[in-house]
Design a protein around this motif. Sequence first.
Motif, PDB file in Angstrom:
ATOM      1  N   UNK A 140       0.805  -1.212   0.000  1.00 14.42           N
ATOM      2  CA  UNK A 140       0.000   0.000   0.000  1.00 14.42           C
ATOM      3  C   UNK A 140       0.839   1.263   0.000  1.00 14.42           C
ATOM      4  N   UNK A 141       1.997   1.211   0.654  1.00 15.23           N
ATOM      5  CA  UNK A 141       2.876   2.378   0.699  1.00 15.23           C
ATOM      6  C   UNK A 141       3.550   2.636  -0.639  1.00 15.23           C
ATOM      7  N   UNK A 142       3.777   1.576  -1.420  1.00  9.65           N
ATOM      8  CA  UNK A 142       4.528   1.699  -2.663  1.00  9.65           C
ATOM      9  C   UNK A 142       3.654   1.807  -3.900  1.00  9.65           C
ATOM     10  N   UNK A 143       2.362   1.468  -3.783  1.00  9.16           N
ATOM     11  CA  UNK A 143       1.530   1.329  -4.973  1.00  9.16           C
ATOM     12  C   UNK A 143       1.383   2.630  -5.763  1.00  9.16           C
ATOM     13  N   UNK A 144       1.479   3.770  -5.116  1.00 11.07           N
ATOM     14  CA  UNK A 144       1.288   5.043  -5.799  1.00 11.07           C
ATOM     15  C   UNK A 144       2.532   5.635  -6.422  1.00 11.07           C
ATOM     16  N   UNK A 145       3.626   4.858  -6.478  1.00 15.30           N
ATOM     17  CA  UNK A 145       4.913   5.345  -6.985  1.00 15.30           C
ATOM     18  C   UNK A 145       5.332   6.625  -6.265  1.00 15.30           C
ATOM     19  N   UNK A 146       5.466   6.589  -4.946  1.00 13.08           N
ATOM     20  CA  UNK A 146       5.743   7.817  -4.197  1.00 13.08           C
ATOM     21  C   UNK A 146       7.156   8.349  -4.443  1.00 13.08           C
ATOM     22  N   UNK A 147       7.301   9.649  -4.274  1.00  9.98           N
ATOM     23  CA  UNK A 147       8.626  10.280  -4.288  1.00  9.98           C
ATOM     24  C   UNK A 147       9.266  10.234  -2.898  1.00  9.98           C
ATOM     25  N   UNK A 148       8.419  10.139  -1.883  1.00 12.90           N
ATOM     26  CA  UNK A 148       8.858  10.060  -0.486  1.00 12.90           C
ATOM     27  C   UNK A 148       7.975   9.040   0.201  1.00 12.90           C
ATOM     28  N   UNK A 149       8.592   8.079   0.885  1.00 11.05           N
ATOM     29  CA  UNK A 149       7.805   7.043   1.547  1.00 11.05           C
ATOM     30  C   UNK A 149       8.233   6.942   3.009  1.00 11.05           C
ATOM     31  N   UNK A 150       7.238   6.822   3.884  1.00  4.57           N
ATOM     32  CA  UNK A 150       7.458   6.684   5.323  1.00  4.57           C
ATOM     33  C   UNK A 150       7.180   5.236   5.710  1.00  4.57           C
ATOM     34  N   UNK A 151       8.175   4.570   6.269  1.00  5.03           N
ATOM     35  CA  UNK A 151       8.047   3.177   6.667  1.00  5.03           C
ATOM     36  C   UNK A 151       8.246   3.089   8.179  1.00  5.03           C
ATOM     37  N   UNK A 152       7.157   2.855   8.908  1.00  2.00           N
ATOM     38  CA  UNK A 152       7.181   2.831  10.370  1.00  2.00           C
ATOM     39  C   UNK A 152       7.330   1.386  10.835  1.00  2.00           C
ATOM     40  N   UNK A 153       8.563   1.013  11.178  1.00  2.00           N
ATOM     41  CA  UNK A 153       8.899  -0.355  11.605  1.00  2.00           C
ATOM     42  C   UNK A 153       8.410  -1.385  10.579  1.00  2.00           C
ATOM     43  N   UNK A 154       8.915  -1.333   9.361  1.00  2.00           N
ATOM     44  CA  UNK A 154       8.358  -2.153   8.276  1.00  2.00           C
ATOM     45  C   UNK A 154       8.575  -3.648   8.406  1.00  2.00           C
ATOM     46  N   UNK A 155       9.566  -4.078   9.189  1.00  2.00           N
ATOM     47  CA  UNK A 155       9.822  -5.522   9.286  1.00  2.00           C
ATOM     48  C   UNK A 155       9.436  -6.104  10.633  1.00  2.00           C
ATOM     49  N   UNK A 156       8.728  -5.354  11.454  1.00  2.00           N
ATOM     50  CA  UNK A 156       8.298  -5.875  12.753  1.00  2.00           C
ATOM     51  C   UNK A 156       7.422  -7.108  12.553  1.00  2.00           C
ATOM     52  N   UNK A 157       7.788  -8.206  13.182  1.00  2.00           N
ATOM     53  CA  UNK A 157       6.998  -9.431  13.111  1.00  2.00           C
ATOM     54  C   UNK A 157       7.256 -10.289  11.889  1.00  2.00           C
ATOM     55  N   UNK A 158       8.195  -9.904  11.036  1.00  2.00           N
ATOM     56  CA  UNK A 158       8.455 -10.690   9.835  1.00  2.00           C
ATOM     57  C   UNK A 158       9.477 -11.787  10.106  1.00  2.00           C
ATOM     58  N   UNK A 159       9.353 -12.893   9.361  1.00  2.00           N
ATOM     59  CA  UNK A 159      10.366 -13.939   9.449  1.00  2.00           C
ATOM     60  C   UNK A 159      11.598 -13.486   8.658  1.00  2.00           C
ATOM     61  N   UNK A 160      12.745 -14.168   8.834  1.00  2.00           N
ATOM     62  CA  UNK A 160      13.985 -13.707   8.192  1.00  2.00           C
ATOM     63  C   UNK A 160      13.894 -13.571   6.678  1.00  2.00           C
ATOM     64  N   UNK A 161      13.192 -14.483   6.007  1.00  2.00           N
ATOM     65  CA  UNK A 161      13.101 -14.402   4.547  1.00  2.00           C
ATOM     66  C   UNK A 161      12.288 -13.175   4.128  1.00  2.00           C
ATOM     67  N   UNK A 162      11.162 -12.960   4.790  1.00  2.00           N
ATOM     68  CA  UNK A 162      10.325 -11.804   4.464  1.00  2.00           C
ATOM     69  C   UNK A 162      11.040 -10.502   4.805  1.00  2.00           C
ATOM     70  N   UNK A 163      11.823 -10.525   5.874  1.00  2.00           N
ATOM     71  CA  UNK A 163      12.582  -9.326   6.249  1.00  2.00           C
ATOM     72  C   UNK A 163      13.604  -8.984   5.170  1.00  2.00           C
TER      73      UNK A 163
END
Length: 233
Positions: A140-163
């Motif tokens: 959802x953060x990337x779908x609009x082709x943003x020029x500036x993106x805010x990622x608030x703890x983007x890998x919290x809860x992810x497994x190592x591969x997804x991270x």
Amino acid sequence: MTALEAHDLTVTFGHTTALDGLTLSAADGRITALLGPNGAGKTTFIRCCTGLAEPNSGTLRVLGMPAGSPGALPRIGVMPQSTGAWSGIRAGELLRYLASLYANPQPVDDLIDLLGIAPFVSTPYRRLSGGQQQAVNLAGALVGRPELVFLDEPTAGLDPRARRLTWDLVAAARDAGVAVLLTTHDMVEAAQLADHVHIIDGGRVTASGTVAELAVDESLETAYLRHTTGAAR
């Protein structure tokens, strides 16, 4: 070029000071990491940048415009920590709706495949696991082709591969010229991704520099501990 610039920013909620003279910047085509303990003001700062909170004083410009202005909002992307308002919508429906808000969105099916969302594309957001929700949030953060993106703890809860996949996507966004502001508690993540780091504590910046500059005689984690108290305001 500076994608984001804050000077002497102050935000109070009643008797609580969330931001206390915060001054920092983030450059185009760079990953800027914002590190700090819980309650340091990281999420409040992102809310100010996206027009969801209003500073009491100071200046804040996003893509050269006042934060929250109609000219800036379509050009930014946001991956929040939580999205309770999305709870009833199915993952695929949500992404297609978000894509419809932009003039030139990324192909939703490509993002779904890239982030491994296909197996749960028809599952309501509230029923997704934490890692699955994170994948949808990132899309959802990337779908609009943003020029500036805010990622608030983007890998919290992810497994190592997804991270690792998330790291690759964030780095690819940077390489495409996107300015990325990243908050994280993972010092390895910050060291792996960040071109510049701001450490904040008590609503103000206590140290800034590249990872190499901050960790010249120590690890980034040790530098972080030295510049923070962990006392929330």
